[in-house]
Design a protein around this motif. Structure first.
Motif, PDB file in Angstrom:
ATOM      1  N   PHE A 131       3.716 -11.213   7.272  1.00  0.00           N
ATOM      2  CA  PHE A 131       4.397 -10.085   7.250  1.00  0.00           C
ATOM      3  C   PHE A 131       4.660  -9.571   5.792  1.00  0.00           C
ATOM      4  CE2 PHE A 131       6.183 -13.079  10.263  1.00  0.00           C
ATOM      5  CZ  PHE A 131       6.387 -12.338  11.601  1.00  0.00           C
ATOM      6  N   PHE A 132       4.867  -8.132   5.896  1.00  0.00           N
ATOM      7  CA  PHE A 132       4.768  -7.694   4.532  1.00  0.00           C
ATOM      8  C   PHE A 132       6.036  -6.574   4.415  1.00  0.00           C
ATOM      9  CE2 PHE A 132       2.496  -4.616   1.289  1.00  0.00           C
ATOM     10  CZ  PHE A 132       3.198  -5.157   0.483  1.00  0.00           C
ATOM     11  N   ALA A 133       7.048  -6.725   3.488  1.00  0.00           N
ATOM     12  CA  ALA A 133       8.021  -5.736   3.516  1.00  0.00           C
ATOM     13  C   ALA A 133       7.587  -4.505   2.401  1.00  0.00           C
ATOM     14  CB  ALA A 133       9.191  -6.195   2.816  1.00  0.00           C
ATOM     15  N   ASN A 134       7.319  -3.485   3.054  1.00  0.00           N
ATOM     16  CA  ASN A 134       6.570  -2.302   2.357  1.00  0.00           C
ATOM     17  C   ASN A 134       7.029  -1.133   3.358  1.00  0.00           C
ATOM     18  OD1 ASN A 134       5.978  -0.942   0.009  1.00  0.00           O
ATOM     19  ND2 ASN A 134       3.774  -1.372   0.097  1.00  0.00           N
ATOM     20  N   GLY A 135       6.887   0.283   2.555  1.00  0.00           N
ATOM     21  CA  GLY A 135       6.996   1.369   3.597  1.00  0.00           C
ATOM     22  C   GLY A 135       5.853   1.922   4.066  1.00  0.00           C
ATOM     23  N   SER A 136       5.924   2.981   4.763  1.00  0.00           N
ATOM     24  CA  SER A 136       4.842   3.628   5.382  1.00  0.00           C
ATOM     25  C   SER A 136       3.648   4.018   4.390  1.00  0.00           C
ATOM     26  CB  SER A 136       5.179   4.861   6.369  1.00  0.00           C
ATOM     27  OG  SER A 136       5.908   5.754   5.320  1.00  0.00           O
ATOM     28  N   TRP A 137       3.851   4.308   3.294  1.00  0.00           N
ATOM     29  CA  TRP A 137       2.950   4.499   2.276  1.00  0.00           C
ATOM     30  C   TRP A 137       1.954   3.554   2.134  1.00  0.00           C
ATOM     31  CZ3 TRP A 137       8.224   4.454   1.563  1.00  0.00           C
ATOM     32  CH2 TRP A 137       8.377   3.188   0.865  1.00  0.00           C
ATOM     33  N   ASN A 138       2.350   2.294   2.613  1.00  0.00           N
ATOM     34  CA  ASN A 138       1.094   1.076   2.386  1.00  0.00           C
ATOM     35  C   ASN A 138      -0.022   1.365   3.510  1.00  0.00           C
ATOM     36  OD1 ASN A 138       0.659  -1.555   1.498  1.00  0.00           O
ATOM     37  ND2 ASN A 138       0.785  -2.233   3.743  1.00  0.00           N
ATOM     38  N   LEU A 139       0.142   2.401   4.290  1.00  0.00           N
ATOM     39  CA  LEU A 139      -1.164   2.733   4.912  1.00  0.00           C
ATOM     40  C   LEU A 139      -2.199   3.073   4.015  1.00  0.00           C
ATOM     41  CD1 LEU A 139       0.653   5.558   7.519  1.00  0.00           C
ATOM     42  CD2 LEU A 139      -0.919   3.510   8.168  1.00  0.00           C
ATOM     43  N   ASP A 140      -2.181   3.417   2.810  1.00  0.00           N
ATOM     44  CA  ASP A 140      -3.237   3.501   1.959  1.00  0.00           C
ATOM     45  C   ASP A 140      -3.993   2.270   1.711  1.00  0.00           C
ATOM     46  OD1 ASP A 140      -1.565   2.111   0.237  1.00  0.00           O
ATOM     47  OD2 ASP A 140      -1.401   3.463  -1.475  1.00  0.00           O
ATOM     48  N   MET A 141      -3.622   1.159   2.188  1.00  0.00           N
ATOM     49  CA  MET A 141      -4.339  -0.149   2.108  1.00  0.00           C
ATOM     50  C   MET A 141      -5.583   0.082   2.897  1.00  0.00           C
ATOM     51  SD  MET A 141      -2.207  -3.022   4.542  1.00  0.00           S
ATOM     52  CE  MET A 141      -1.713  -2.648   6.032  1.00  0.00           C
TER      53      MET A 141
END
Length: 431
Positions: free
Chosen positions: A275-285
């Motif tokens: 699991f990863f705690a991060n926001g929707s901006w992590n879509l850039d992965m």
């Protein structure tokens, strides 16, 4: 003409203008504003976007306005804020700059030019209808518009690597007890549970707000707005649940000393955390780390919490607010740049760069999002539709700082929930 510079910001920048020249001027009306292509010199400063993305902004904006000379200066956020504060206090600064919603917006608002008249002149009486009202609200105070929003993101949910879970024989948890049990099984299999960048104040606040909103959203936002008490029993309970994430072992060992970029980001994208705690901006992965994650089935889920059916709510906010300097001598052109970045073709450039969600109602979506990102993006859209509690940026800097310190203390066991709540309330009382 385009020019973007990167690095520390000096004080001898172009268009260092005196506020004295603006003293005594009456606010313009829509009828008094000359409408036409932007001309003259125009300067922009921010920590965002990247140099390459802003060069694309410059190229597009100057193609539409060939008689304008636009320059941009980008710097790391802390350097940018230090220089911006010095410039604005001296009556100078860039024509256009960017602030975050909440504390930063409130800190600098006295230096913003009200934009309603410019918006009406350039975009018509119904100019506001194109915006999502929740996004536009973040740039408005007492009915006046002081900037235009760009990008929208949400936080407080969990990214999940379903492939890792399946390999470990673990189901996707839907309750907190299931999350605790899953974390134990994952650790036994050599996989970290939730990768949480607890070294980052913003990260801790994002997940605390989700926890608090799951218990009593009204109490949370009353406290944020200064109309309620941080010592409310619901918020004390939220601090205690936050503590449980660490004592129950659902976050990785050493989480409070880990940075999101790149400690926990690497754990997740390299398949070492489920699991990863991060926001929707992590879509850039899906753009920046597709080579790492292409083999994994990744999705987004509401965070399981004690006593919460269906997982925790999420919070959301605009990525930034583009504002016009009250001291600018080219305010009409400055507004046009802000509008270009918020609702014009520049908004599409930014969406494609960050894979954000739009602040407008005209259906803009990223045109460059890889196919692999679509499942997670659709899940995040569902969370926005069904789980959004409210904004995610704390309005007062002093409260944000106290909350950050309190959460770190609770995570390490040095501060109780009651003590944490009282410390934040003390900061709220002292302004």
């Amino acid at each position: 003409m385009k020019k973007t510079t990167i690095g520390g910001l000096g004080l001898g920048l172009a268009l260092s203008l005196s506020l004295a020249g603006c003293a005594g001027q009456t606010a313009p009306t829509a009828d008094s504003i000359e409408v036409g292509p932007a001309t003259g010199t125009l300067s922009y400063e921010s920590w965002t976007p990247t140099e390459a993305t802003f060069d694309t902004i410059i190229e597009g904006f100057t193609a539409e306005n060939p008689d304008v000379e636009l320059t941009g200066t980008l710097a790391p956020l802390e350097d940018y804020q230090t220089s911006l504060q010095t410039q604005l206090r001296s009556g100078s600064g860039p024509d256009v700059f960017v602030v975050s919603p909440g504390a930063m917006y409130n800190q600098y608002r006295e230096y913003f030019e009200p934009l309603d008249a410019y918006a009406e002149a350039f975009d018509g009486e119904d100019w506001a209808d194109i915006f999502n009202q929740d996004a536009l609200d973040r740039a408005q105070t007492d009915g006046a518009t002081f900037g235009l929003p760009v990008g929208y993101g949400v936080a407080g949910f969990l990214w999940v690597n379903k492939t890792l879970l399946a390999e470990a024989g673990v189901e996707v948890p839907t309750t907190y007890d299931e999350l605790v049990a899953a974390s134990e099984e994952l650790k036994a299999a050599g996989i970290q549970p939730i990768a949480l960048g607890g070294k980052d104040a913003w990260m801790n606040i994002d997940y605390f707000l989700a926890i608090a909103a799951s218990i009593d959203k009204d109490a949370l936002y009353a406290a944020l707005e200064g109309e309620g008490e941080w010592t409310d029993p619901a918020l004390v309970e939220a601090f205690e649940i936050w503590s449980g994430l660490f004592t129950d072992g659902v976050v990785q060992d050493g989480a409070i000393g880990a940075a999101t970029y790149s400690d926990t980001y690497d754990l997740f994208t390299e398949g070492k955390a489920a699991f990863f705690a991060n926001g929707s901006w992590n879509l850039d992965m899906y753009v920046n780390s597709l080579d790492r994650i292409a083999a994994y089935d990744i999705d987004a889920i509401a965070m399981p919490l004690p006593g919460v059916d269906g997982g925790a709510p999420i919070t959301g906010d605009v990525s930034g607010i583009v504002v016009v300097n009250k001291a600018s001598k080219n305010k009409g052109a400055a507004y046009q740049l802000a509008s270009y970045m918020s609702r014009g073709e520049g908004a599409q450039v930014l969406l494609d760069a960050f894979l954000d969600f739009p602040v407008t109602n005209d259906g803009k979506t990223p045109t460059t999002a890889p196919e692999e990102s679509q499942t997670a993006r659709a899940s995040i859209e569902t969370l926005i539709e069904t789980k959004l509690a409210g904004y995610r940026q704390v309005p007062l800097a002093s409260v944000s700082e106290a909350l950050s310190a309190a959460l770190a203390g609770v995570a390490t066991g040095d501060v109780t929930g009651e003590e944490a709540a009282q410390r934040v309330q003390d900061a709220a009382d002292n302004g």
